[in-house]
Design a protein around this motif. Structure first.
Motif, PDB file in Angstrom:
ATOM      1  N   ARG A  61      14.862  13.347  16.735  1.00 37.40           N
ATOM      2  CA  ARG A  61      14.440  13.641  15.228  1.00 37.40           C
ATOM      3  C   ARG A  61      15.353  14.582  14.505  1.00 37.40           C
ATOM      4  O   ARG A  61      15.998  15.284  15.132  1.00 37.40           O
ATOM      5  CB  ARG A  61      13.184  14.019  15.005  1.00 37.40           C
ATOM      6  N   LEU A  62      15.598  14.201  13.139  1.00 39.70           N
ATOM      7  CA  LEU A  62      16.556  15.198  12.498  1.00 39.70           C
ATOM      8  C   LEU A  62      15.991  16.082  11.494  1.00 39.70           C
ATOM      9  O   LEU A  62      15.318  15.519  10.695  1.00 39.70           O
ATOM     10  CB  LEU A  62      17.698  14.110  11.816  1.00 39.70           C
ATOM     11  N   LEU A  63      16.230  17.273  11.726  1.00 40.36           N
ATOM     12  CA  LEU A  63      15.943  18.126  10.336  1.00 40.36           C
ATOM     13  C   LEU A  63      17.106  18.208   9.565  1.00 40.36           C
ATOM     14  O   LEU A  63      18.038  18.700  10.113  1.00 40.36           O
ATOM     15  CB  LEU A  63      15.403  19.601  11.051  1.00 40.36           C
ATOM     16  N   VAL A  64      17.139  17.946   8.297  1.00 39.49           N
ATOM     17  CA  VAL A  64      18.115  18.411   7.586  1.00 39.49           C
ATOM     18  C   VAL A  64      17.974  19.311   6.359  1.00 39.49           C
ATOM     19  O   VAL A  64      16.807  19.330   5.974  1.00 39.49           O
ATOM     20  CB  VAL A  64      18.851  16.940   6.981  1.00 39.49           C
ATOM     21  N   GLY A  65      18.751  20.101   5.993  1.00 38.84           N
ATOM     22  CA  GLY A  65      18.659  21.175   4.863  1.00 38.84           C
ATOM     23  C   GLY A  65      19.547  20.683   3.867  1.00 38.84           C
ATOM     24  O   GLY A  65      20.645  20.270   4.161  1.00 38.84           O
ATOM     25  N   ARG A  66      18.929  20.321   2.594  1.00 40.73           N
ATOM     26  CA  ARG A  66      19.933  20.354   1.472  1.00 40.73           C
ATOM     27  C   ARG A  66      20.147  21.501   0.610  1.00 40.73           C
ATOM     28  O   ARG A  66      19.028  22.071   0.181  1.00 40.73           O
ATOM     29  CB  ARG A  66      19.523  19.001   0.713  1.00 40.73           C
ATOM     30  N   ASP A  67      21.195  21.827   0.065  1.00 33.15           N
ATOM     31  CA  ASP A  67      21.375  22.678  -0.987  1.00 33.15           C
ATOM     32  C   ASP A  67      20.807  22.422  -2.251  1.00 33.15           C
ATOM     33  O   ASP A  67      20.287  21.338  -2.416  1.00 33.15           O
ATOM     34  CB  ASP A  67      22.765  23.086  -0.945  1.00 33.15           C
ATOM     35  N   GLU A  68      20.906  23.245  -3.177  1.00 31.90           N
ATOM     36  CA  GLU A  68      20.527  23.014  -4.826  1.00 31.90           C
ATOM     37  C   GLU A  68      21.275  21.940  -5.268  1.00 31.90           C
ATOM     38  O   GLU A  68      20.592  21.111  -6.281  1.00 31.90           O
ATOM     39  CB  GLU A  68      20.835  24.132  -5.437  1.00 31.90           C
ATOM     40  N   GLY A  69      22.384  21.224  -4.837  1.00 32.06           N
ATOM     41  CA  GLY A  69      23.077  20.522  -5.123  1.00 32.06           C
ATOM     42  C   GLY A  69      22.690  18.792  -4.606  1.00 32.06           C
ATOM     43  O   GLY A  69      23.080  17.820  -4.728  1.00 32.06           O
ATOM     44  N   GLY A  70      21.807  19.088  -3.531  1.00 34.12           N
ATOM     45  CA  GLY A  70      21.274  18.120  -2.861  1.00 34.12           C
ATOM     46  C   GLY A  70      22.074  17.429  -1.833  1.00 34.12           C
ATOM     47  O   GLY A  70      22.006  16.454  -1.020  1.00 34.12           O
ATOM     48  N   GLU A  71      23.280  18.171  -1.393  1.00 37.63           N
ATOM     49  CA  GLU A  71      24.238  17.998  -0.271  1.00 37.63           C
ATOM     50  C   GLU A  71      23.886  18.370   0.927  1.00 37.63           C
ATOM     51  O   GLU A  71      22.809  19.629   1.133  1.00 37.63           O
ATOM     52  CB  GLU A  71      25.615  18.646  -0.698  1.00 37.63           C
ATOM     53  N   VAL A  72      24.132  17.938   2.028  1.00 40.15           N
ATOM     54  CA  VAL A  72      23.598  18.182   3.360  1.00 40.15           C
ATOM     55  C   VAL A  72      24.320  19.564   3.752  1.00 40.15           C
ATOM     56  O   VAL A  72      25.493  19.780   3.582  1.00 40.15           O
ATOM     57  CB  VAL A  72      24.115  17.049   4.285  1.00 40.15           C
ATOM     58  N   ALA A  73      23.588  20.551   3.759  1.00 38.06           N
ATOM     59  CA  ALA A  73      24.096  21.889   4.200  1.00 38.06           C
ATOM     60  C   ALA A  73      23.687  22.472   5.482  1.00 38.06           C
ATOM     61  O   ALA A  73      24.229  23.500   5.853  1.00 38.06           O
ATOM     62  CB  ALA A  73      23.439  22.815   3.065  1.00 38.06           C
ATOM     63  N   ALA A  74      22.726  21.805   6.220  1.00 37.69           N
ATOM     64  CA  ALA A  74      22.376  22.275   7.417  1.00 37.69           C
ATOM     65  C   ALA A  74      21.608  21.070   8.267  1.00 37.69           C
ATOM     66  O   ALA A  74      20.952  20.272   7.667  1.00 37.69           O
ATOM     67  CB  ALA A  74      21.370  23.644   7.234  1.00 37.69           C
ATOM     68  N   THR A  75      21.724  21.267   9.537  1.00 35.44           N
ATOM     69  CA  THR A  75      21.057  20.340  10.341  1.00 35.44           C
ATOM     70  C   THR A  75      20.600  21.028  11.670  1.00 35.44           C
ATOM     71  O   THR A  75      21.037  21.841  12.346  1.00 35.44           O
ATOM     72  CB  THR A  75      21.800  19.197  10.598  1.00 35.44           C
ATOM     73  N   ALA A  76      19.551  20.369  12.369  1.00 31.31           N
ATOM     74  CA  ALA A  76      19.233  20.554  13.745  1.00 31.31           C
ATOM     75  C   ALA A  76      18.507  19.205  14.108  1.00 31.31           C
ATOM     76  O   ALA A  76      17.684  18.355  13.348  1.00 31.31           O
ATOM     77  CB  ALA A  76      18.201  21.580  13.673  1.00 31.31           C
ATOM     78  N   PHE A  77      18.942  18.778  15.479  1.00 29.21           N
ATOM     79  CA  PHE A  77      18.424  17.489  15.988  1.00 29.21           C
ATOM     80  C   PHE A  77      17.392  17.859  17.324  1.00 29.21           C
ATOM     81  O   PHE A  77      17.981  18.649  17.877  1.00 29.21           O
ATOM     82  CB  PHE A  77      19.701  16.702  16.446  1.00 29.21           C
TER      83      PHE A  77
END
Length: 177
Positions: A61-77
């Motif tokens: 499973r993927l946890l994705v963090g997006r910044d204020e612009g909606g860009e992928v800024a962080a992940t953890a699998f």
């Protein structure tokens, strides 16, 4: 600003390319995420494909963090443990925050989101702990300790970053119960 987190986002070209770019940028900035610089997104692609295949199978499973612009800024699998005697804990892999966002507390936010997901998300009801490994020598043990993880093992010189540059493989555990 804070990151917006999503567990199990829909996978498409934008997410794939965002994770590849993040992974390459983190690696090229010296991040301990499986590669040493210089590395390109194309070189990282097979490792991401392994994660994506696991997601399609339901084992990752993927946890994705997006910044204020909606860009992928962080992940953890997260990866479910398939050993029948160890299904009560999950692995955590490829924990990353983009270098341009480091120093803003986003790493703490990511680890709090990881813990929240492991404690409350559907499909994690049986999970009692989160286990990860990290490369010694970069201060990662202290970062994870501040997030509640405890060092439970260490394999000396298990990771060869370069000839003459061997690092410990540090095993850390967050108990949820």
């Amino acid at each position: 600003m804070t990151l917006t987190f999503e567990l199990d986002p829909p996978v498409g070209p934008a997410l794939r390319d965002g994770v590849l770019a993040l992974w390459a940028d983190v690696s090229n900035a010296g991040g301990s995420v499986g590669f040493v610089p210089p590395v390109t997104p194309q070189e990282i692609r097979p490792a991401l494909l392994d994660h994506l295949v696991g997601m399609a199978k339901g084992t990752t499973r993927l946890l994705v963090g997006r910044d204020e612009g909606g860009e992928v800024a962080a992940t953890a699998f997260f990866r479910y443990n398939d050993h029948p005697l160890m299904t009560h804990w999950v692995w955590l892999y490829t924990v990353m925050v983009h270098p341009r966002h480091q120093g803003r507390g986003y790493g703490r936010e990511l680890m709090a989101a990881v813990e929240r997901a492991a404690r409350t998300a559907e499909g994690f009801e049986h999970v009692e702990a989160v286990r990860l490994t990290c490369r010694g020598g970069n201060g990662l043990e202290a970062f994870y300790a501040r997030a509640g993880y405890k060092e439970v093992g260490r394999v000396p010189a298990a990771i060869r970053v370069a000839p003459g540059d061997d690092r410990d493989d540090v095993i850390m555990l967050l108990t949820l119960s």
